[in-house]
Design an enzyme around this catalytic site. Structure first.
Site, PDB file in Angstrom:
ATOM      1  N   SER A  85       1.761  -1.170  10.125  1.00  0.00           N
ATOM      2  CA  SER A  85       3.132  -1.223   9.621  1.00  0.00           C
ATOM      3  C   SER A  85       3.831  -2.503  10.042  1.00  0.00           C
ATOM      4  CB  SER A  85       3.936  -0.055  10.194  1.00  0.00           C
ATOM      5  OG  SER A  85       3.315   1.165   9.917  1.00  0.00           O
ATOM      6  N   HIS A 105      -0.947  -2.208   3.313  1.00  0.00           N
ATOM      7  CA  HIS A 105       0.039  -1.302   3.906  1.00  0.00           C
ATOM      8  C   HIS A 105       0.429  -0.225   2.893  1.00  0.00           C
ATOM      9  CE1 HIS A 105       4.297  -0.820   5.816  1.00  0.00           C
ATOM     10  NE2 HIS A 105       3.475   0.126   6.202  1.00  0.00           N
ATOM     11  N   GLU A 152       1.769  -2.647   0.086  1.00  0.00           N
ATOM     12  CA  GLU A 152       2.226  -3.994   0.444  1.00  0.00           C
ATOM     13  C   GLU A 152       0.982  -4.748   0.926  1.00  0.00           C
ATOM     14  OE1 GLU A 152       4.930  -3.885   3.835  1.00  0.00           O
ATOM     15  OE2 GLU A 152       6.187  -5.411   2.933  1.00  0.00           O
ATOM     16  N   ASN A 165       9.158  -2.891   6.528  1.00  0.00           N
ATOM     17  CA  ASN A 165       9.731  -2.421   7.786  1.00  0.00           C
ATOM     18  C   ASN A 165      10.746  -3.372   8.387  1.00  0.00           C
ATOM     19  OD1 ASN A 165       8.717   0.199   8.177  1.00  0.00           O
ATOM     20  ND2 ASN A 165       6.684  -0.700   8.342  1.00  0.00           N
TER      21      ASN A 165
END
Ligand SMILES: NC(=O)c1ccc[n+]([C@@H]2O[C@H](COP(=O)([O-])OP(=O)(O)OC[C@H]3O[C@@H](n4cnc5c(N)ncnc54)[C@H](O)[C@@H]3O)[C@@H](O)[C@H]2O)c1
Length: 269
Positions: A106, A127, A139, A177
């Site tokens: 992450s 991701h 991602e 994130n």
């Protein structure tokens, strides 16, 4: 996350080897896959024999050596740089030199994971979002040394999995994130400071911003240990105090209140 990725790959027709450190965790993963597929059978979105074919394509093992013939490995172990670096070193020695080593991290630097191997050009971030079978986005993160060939192969694979790949460069928290986690952390600060109750904070963001889940519910869903690990990566990576993790988040993790997976987080389960 690992069982979600295994499920999606097997459902797309790939043979999958799911590896974890204990048989208990593997059994839990297979149970989650079975439950998720059964939901689709019940809703008549999947035939019962197709479900059996999908689970039949997933082999489980606690021996990493059984990944030797993999064309691609998607690592989804605990969000800890040291743990991941060790896993990448092992994968580098076990798998064929042409195999791609992807990480579902992450927030951890793909460039650093690549440096733990002798094939940084074949190391990349994939991701996936939680829950993997439902969420469309992957991602794709390019490390400093990731080759165009590796990127192109992973882009094509993501589409074969029925997902939408979106590219970003290797930077703390990537895009997802870097934007999401400070919002969750701020919601935790608001709770910590007594600005509003957990229900109000979540309700305001759901009803006011049209978010499908409030930030505290989402934090419980992601796992508070994962949230803390990501905030630490942002804090350390940017060296900016605006990313400092909320003390309440740290306290909950210290108490073992990790969210949905441990039965208690900001809510009780
Ligand atoms: N939870 C989320 O919403 C989410 C979303 C996207 C990405 N991620 C990322 O996915 C990864 C896994 O997250 P999670 O929430 O599934 O964590 P988790 O703690 O639920 O699962 C991690 C699994 O890895 C296993 N493991 C640990 N060390 C291992 C090793 N050396 N070899 C094999 N298996 C090992 C553990 O036994 C455990 O089953 C992390 O990098 C996390 O940042 C999580």
């Amino acid at each position: 996350m690992g069982n979600g990725i295994a499920q999606v790959a097997a459902r797309s027709g790939f043979d999958v080897v799911m590896c974890d450190v204990s048989a208990e965790f593997l059994a839990r993963g297979m149970k989650a896959i079975d439950k998720s597929l059964q939901r689709d059978v019940d809703k008549e979105r999947l035939a019962a024999d197709e479900k059996n074919a999908i689970t039949g394509r997933i082999k489980t093992t606690t021996e990493m050596a059984e990944l030797a013939s993999a064309v691609i490995v998607v690592e989804a172990v605990t969000e800890d740089l040291n743990v991941k670096q060790k896993v990448f070193q092992s994968l580098d020695s076990i798998t064929a030199p042409a195999a791609i080593l992807a990480s579902n991290t992450s927030s951890i630097s793909i460039t650093r994971l690549g440096s733990a191997t002798g094939r940084a050009d074949k190391v990349i971030g994939m991701h996936f979002m939680n829950p993997v079978p439902v969420m469309k986005l992957v991602e794709i993160i390019r490390g400093a040394a990731t080759s165009d060939d590796t990127y192109a192969k992973v882009h094509a694979l993501t589409e074969k999995l029925g997902k939408i790949p979106l590219e970003c460069q290797d930077s703390p928290g990537f895009i997802s994130n870097r934007v999401l986690m400070p919002m969750i952390n701020e919601a935790i600060f608001a709770l910590y400071e007594g600005v509003a109750s957990r229900e109000s904070i979540d309700g305001i963001m759901k009803l006011g911003m049209n978010h499908p889940m409030g930030p505290l519910t989402l934090a419980d869903f992601i796992g508070l240990d994962v949230c803390l690990a990501i905030m630490n990566v942002l804090h350390e990576g940017f060296g900016d105090s605006k990313y400092r993790p909320c003390p309440l988040l740290k306290r909950y993790v210290d108490a073992g209140w990790l969210g949905r997976k441990s039965g208690r987080g900001f809510y009780e389960y």
